[in-house]
Design a protein around this motif. Structure first.
Motif, PDB file in Angstrom:
ATOM      1  N   ASP A 295       0.836  -1.263   0.061  1.00 13.29           N
ATOM      2  CA  ASP A 295       0.000  -0.067  -0.164  1.00 13.29           C
ATOM      3  C   ASP A 295       0.840   1.247   0.029  1.00 13.29           C
ATOM      4  O   ASP A 295       0.612   2.311  -0.681  1.00 13.29           O
ATOM      5  CB  ASP A 295      -0.863  -0.053   1.233  1.00 13.29           C
ATOM      6  CG  ASP A 295      -1.982  -1.014   0.991  1.00 13.29           C
ATOM      7  OD1 ASP A 295      -2.347  -1.363   0.130  1.00 13.29           O
ATOM      8  OD2 ASP A 295      -2.489  -1.386   2.122  1.00 13.29           O
ATOM      9  N   GLU A 296       2.181   1.332   0.611  1.00 13.21           N
ATOM     10  CA  GLU A 296       2.943   2.264   0.777  1.00 13.21           C
ATOM     11  C   GLU A 296       3.740   2.188  -0.431  1.00 13.21           C
ATOM     12  O   GLU A 296       4.377   3.509  -0.780  1.00 13.21           O
ATOM     13  CB  GLU A 296       3.751   2.332   2.056  1.00 13.21           C
ATOM     14  CG  GLU A 296       2.935   2.485   3.261  1.00 13.21           C
ATOM     15  CD  GLU A 296       2.293   0.969   3.582  1.00 13.21           C
ATOM     16  OE1 GLU A 296       2.588   0.179   2.970  1.00 13.21           O
ATOM     17  OE2 GLU A 296       1.311   1.036   4.563  1.00 13.21           O
ATOM     18  N   ILE A 297       4.121   1.299  -1.123  1.00 17.85           N
ATOM     19  CA  ILE A 297       5.012   1.222  -2.462  1.00 17.85           C
ATOM     20  C   ILE A 297       4.241   0.706  -3.399  1.00 17.85           C
ATOM     21  O   ILE A 297       4.148  -0.525  -3.652  1.00 17.85           O
ATOM     22  CB  ILE A 297       6.196   0.156  -1.848  1.00 17.85           C
ATOM     23  CG1 ILE A 297       7.046   0.777  -0.428  1.00 17.85           C
ATOM     24  CG2 ILE A 297       7.188   0.227  -3.111  1.00 17.85           C
ATOM     25  CD1 ILE A 297       8.083  -0.040  -0.252  1.00 17.85           C
ATOM     26  N   LEU A 298       3.742   1.626  -4.192  1.00 15.44           N
ATOM     27  CA  LEU A 298       2.799   1.285  -5.245  1.00 15.44           C
ATOM     28  C   LEU A 298       3.719   1.255  -6.628  1.00 15.44           C
ATOM     29  O   LEU A 298       2.861   0.723  -7.877  1.00 15.44           O
ATOM     30  CB  LEU A 298       1.657   2.125  -5.483  1.00 15.44           C
ATOM     31  CG  LEU A 298       0.691   2.383  -4.416  1.00 15.44           C
ATOM     32  CD1 LEU A 298      -0.152   3.368  -4.350  1.00 15.44           C
ATOM     33  CD2 LEU A 298      -0.023   1.105  -4.030  1.00 15.44           C
ATOM     34  N   THR A 299       4.960   0.977  -6.550  1.00 17.93           N
ATOM     35  CA  THR A 299       5.769   1.004  -7.996  1.00 17.93           C
ATOM     36  C   THR A 299       6.670   0.104  -8.273  1.00 17.93           C
ATOM     37  O   THR A 299       7.155  -0.549  -7.198  1.00 17.93           O
ATOM     38  CB  THR A 299       6.569   2.207  -8.198  1.00 17.93           C
ATOM     39  OG1 THR A 299       5.448   3.392  -8.137  1.00 17.93           O
ATOM     40  CG2 THR A 299       7.348   2.202  -9.698  1.00 17.93           C
ATOM     41  N   LEU A 300       6.369  -0.842  -9.307  1.00 16.42           N
ATOM     42  CA  LEU A 300       7.230  -2.230  -9.221  1.00 16.42           C
ATOM     43  C   LEU A 300       8.254  -1.955 -10.537  1.00 16.42           C
ATOM     44  O   LEU A 300       7.744  -1.394 -11.513  1.00 16.42           O
ATOM     45  CB  LEU A 300       6.034  -3.364  -9.698  1.00 16.42           C
ATOM     46  CG  LEU A 300       7.098  -4.652 -10.041  1.00 16.42           C
ATOM     47  CD1 LEU A 300       7.483  -5.087  -8.773  1.00 16.42           C
ATOM     48  CD2 LEU A 300       5.990  -5.825 -10.291  1.00 16.42           C
ATOM     49  N   LYS A 301       9.605  -1.836 -10.207  1.00 13.75           N
ATOM     50  CA  LYS A 301      10.403  -1.768 -11.154  1.00 13.75           C
ATOM     51  C   LYS A 301      10.839  -3.008 -11.902  1.00 13.75           C
ATOM     52  O   LYS A 301      11.794  -3.776 -11.410  1.00 13.75           O
ATOM     53  CB  LYS A 301      11.672  -1.242 -10.486  1.00 13.75           C
ATOM     54  CG  LYS A 301      11.432   0.269  -9.773  1.00 13.75           C
ATOM     55  CD  LYS A 301      12.570   0.912  -9.273  1.00 13.75           C
ATOM     56  CE  LYS A 301      12.454   2.331  -8.708  1.00 13.75           C
ATOM     57  NZ  LYS A 301      13.467   2.684  -7.852  1.00 13.75           N
ATOM     58  N   MET A 302      10.240  -3.312 -12.925  1.00 13.98           N
ATOM     59  CA  MET A 302      10.380  -4.439 -13.759  1.00 13.98           C
ATOM     60  C   MET A 302      10.261  -4.023 -15.207  1.00 13.98           C
ATOM     61  O   MET A 302       9.133  -3.568 -15.571  1.00 13.98           O
ATOM     62  CB  MET A 302       9.547  -5.620 -13.229  1.00 13.98           C
ATOM     63  CG  MET A 302      10.117  -6.197 -11.887  1.00 13.98           C
ATOM     64  SD  MET A 302       9.404  -7.709 -11.505  1.00 13.98           S
ATOM     65  CE  MET A 302      10.266  -8.977 -12.662  1.00 13.98           C
ATOM     66  N   THR A 303      11.010  -4.770 -16.201  1.00 21.83           N
ATOM     67  CA  THR A 303      10.479  -4.706 -17.381  1.00 21.83           C
ATOM     68  C   THR A 303       9.555  -5.677 -18.193  1.00 21.83           C
ATOM     69  O   THR A 303       9.176  -6.632 -17.344  1.00 21.83           O
ATOM     70  CB  THR A 303      11.713  -4.759 -18.471  1.00 21.83           C
ATOM     71  OG1 THR A 303      12.173  -6.188 -18.246  1.00 21.83           O
ATOM     72  CG2 THR A 303      12.882  -3.655 -18.017  1.00 21.83           C
ATOM     73  N   HIS A 304       8.902  -5.513 -19.188  1.00 24.35           N
ATOM     74  CA  HIS A 304       8.202  -6.570 -19.701  1.00 24.35           C
ATOM     75  C   HIS A 304       8.711  -7.760 -19.566  1.00 24.35           C
ATOM     76  O   HIS A 304       8.420  -8.929 -19.628  1.00 24.35           O
ATOM     77  CB  HIS A 304       7.455  -5.972 -21.082  1.00 24.35           C
ATOM     78  CG  HIS A 304       6.476  -5.047 -20.837  1.00 24.35           C
ATOM     79  ND1 HIS A 304       5.694  -4.410 -21.694  1.00 24.35           N
ATOM     80  CD2 HIS A 304       6.427  -4.002 -19.778  1.00 24.35           C
ATOM     81  CE1 HIS A 304       5.037  -3.497 -21.309  1.00 24.35           C
ATOM     82  NE2 HIS A 304       5.469  -3.160 -20.077  1.00 24.35           N
TER      83      HIS A 304
ATOM     84  N   LYS B  50       8.919   0.372 -15.331  1.00 26.83           N
ATOM     85  CA  LYS B  50       8.205   0.668 -14.241  1.00 26.83           C
ATOM     86  C   LYS B  50       6.530   0.553 -14.615  1.00 26.83           C
ATOM     87  O   LYS B  50       5.987   0.848 -15.324  1.00 26.83           O
ATOM     88  CB  LYS B  50       8.395   2.149 -13.756  1.00 26.83           C
ATOM     89  CG  LYS B  50      10.080   2.288 -12.977  1.00 26.83           C
ATOM     90  CD  LYS B  50       9.887   3.781 -12.447  1.00 26.83           C
ATOM     91  CE  LYS B  50      11.544   4.113 -11.871  1.00 26.83           C
ATOM     92  NZ  LYS B  50      11.594   5.529 -11.460  1.00 26.83           N
ATOM     93  N   ILE B  51       6.246  -0.051 -13.240  1.00 21.96           N
ATOM     94  CA  ILE B  51       4.607  -0.287 -13.360  1.00 21.96           C
ATOM     95  C   ILE B  51       4.107   0.374 -12.048  1.00 21.96           C
ATOM     96  O   ILE B  51       4.378   0.008 -10.986  1.00 21.96           O
ATOM     97  CB  ILE B  51       4.459  -1.832 -13.476  1.00 21.96           C
ATOM     98  CG1 ILE B  51       4.817  -2.341 -14.658  1.00 21.96           C
ATOM     99  CG2 ILE B  51       2.657  -1.921 -13.305  1.00 21.96           C
ATOM    100  CD1 ILE B  51       4.813  -4.070 -14.552  1.00 21.96           C
ATOM    101  N   HIS B  52       3.323   1.424 -12.077  1.00 28.58           N
ATOM    102  CA  HIS B  52       2.623   2.103 -10.794  1.00 28.58           C
ATOM    103  C   HIS B  52       1.199   1.684 -10.929  1.00 28.58           C
ATOM    104  O   HIS B  52       0.551   1.751 -11.591  1.00 28.58           O
ATOM    105  CB  HIS B  52       2.755   3.329 -11.107  1.00 28.58           C
ATOM    106  CG  HIS B  52       2.588   4.330  -9.936  1.00 28.58           C
ATOM    107  ND1 HIS B  52       3.011   4.381  -8.849  1.00 28.58           N
ATOM    108  CD2 HIS B  52       1.183   5.009  -9.927  1.00 28.58           C
ATOM    109  CE1 HIS B  52       2.404   4.993  -7.891  1.00 28.58           C
ATOM    110  NE2 HIS B  52       0.977   5.338  -8.454  1.00 28.58           N
ATOM    111  N   ILE B  53       0.901   1.113  -9.617  1.00 30.56           N
ATOM    112  CA  ILE B  53      -0.600   0.769  -9.366  1.00 30.56           C
ATOM    113  C   ILE B  53      -1.354   2.016  -9.195  1.00 30.56           C
ATOM    114  O   ILE B  53      -1.034   3.060  -8.379  1.00 30.56           O
ATOM    115  CB  ILE B  53      -0.462  -0.101  -8.194  1.00 30.56           C
ATOM    116  CG1 ILE B  53       0.051  -1.481  -8.362  1.00 30.56           C
ATOM    117  CG2 ILE B  53      -2.033  -0.729  -7.844  1.00 30.56           C
ATOM    118  CD1 ILE B  53       0.340  -2.195  -7.286  1.00 30.56           C
ATOM    119  N   VAL B  54      -2.562   1.977  -9.871  1.00 33.72           N
ATOM    120  CA  VAL B  54      -3.533   3.248  -9.816  1.00 33.72           C
ATOM    121  C   VAL B  54      -4.625   2.850  -8.969  1.00 33.72           C
ATOM    122  O   VAL B  54      -5.121   3.529  -8.088  1.00 33.72           O
ATOM    123  CB  VAL B  54      -3.906   3.584 -11.284  1.00 33.72           C
ATOM    124  CG1 VAL B  54      -4.989   4.830 -10.933  1.00 33.72           C
ATOM    125  CG2 VAL B  54      -2.751   4.244 -11.894  1.00 33.72           C
TER     126      VAL B  54
END
Length: 224
Positions: A164-173, A206-210
């Motif tokens: 919940d506090e870290i909503l960005t995942l640093k990964m490529t496709h 990067k993938i950011h959860i909205v």
């Protein structure tokens, strides 16, 4: 092996607490990182049993077409059960191991490890427990691949690797495709669909959860 190292190792791997001081002299420590040359690949004949003290190693399979899938990771206090099975079965290693971060490994020559397995019950119990845990985890992975659609598996992966506090995942496709054992094009298509639905936003690497709750809903969708 000096006493301070022995004490530190036992704190991480209590199953080795009964190893005699004399036997400890037959083991060694090794520092490794992603740049360290290594040849632990499928078909390799292992010369040492390895126990992780720090860091992590990714265990994966590679198909004839070059597609990868991650089976599991070995972290501090763990061992690679496929390596142990290869040693005990006197067979070739059935996977590939990649060092992901700076790591410290305890190395025990194969002959010494076999001797320790015969003489030290806590070590035997530890190895068998690790095997059961990994079989359960890999069985769950195979069930997911066989029975769950990629959108559910991807939603689960993104959800469980963020907070919940870290909503960005640093990964490529490409990295996500390796983790889930599918093609990059499939991952990109599902991510684009999630973005169009306002669930995620995508930037390079990067993938950011909205909408985190929407991801959770997808994870628990029932197939009809």
């Amino acid at each position: 092996m000096n006493p301070s190292d022995m004490e530190r190792i036992i704190a991480i791997l209590p199953c080795l607490s009964m190893i005699s001081p004399q036997d400890w002299q037959r083991a060694e420590l090794m520092q490794v990182d992603p740049s360290t040359p290594h040849s632990i690949r499928e078909g390799h004949v292992l010369q040492h049993a390895m126990f992780m003290l720090k860091g992590n190693v990714r265990i994966h399979k590679i198909s004839e077409q070059g597609r990868e899938i991650t089976l599991y990771r070995v972290r501090s206090g763990q061992s690679c059960v496929l390596m142990m099975a290869s040693i005990m079965g006197e067979s070739e290693y059935e996977a590939n191991a990649s060092i992901e971060v700076e790591s410290e490994v305890l190395l025990i020559p194969v002959g010494v490890f076999e001797d320790w397995m015969d003489r030290y019950k806590p070590l035997r119990q530890y190895i068998y427990q690790q095997i059961v845990q990994r079989i359960t985890a890999v069985t769950s992975l195979l069930e997911d691949i066989a029975f769950k659609p990629v959108n559910q598996r991807l939603a689960h992966f993104v959800y469980t690797n963020t907070e919940d506090e870290i909503l960005t995942l640093k990964m490529t496709h490409d990295q996500l495709a390796v983790e889930l054992g599918t093609a990059r094009e499939v991952i990109s298509r599902v991510l684009k669909d999630f973005q169009n639905k306002g669930i995620l936003s995508l930037t390079r690497g990067k993938i950011h959860i909205v909408n985190r709750s929407a991801l959770e809903e997808i994870m628990h969708q029932h197939l009809v």
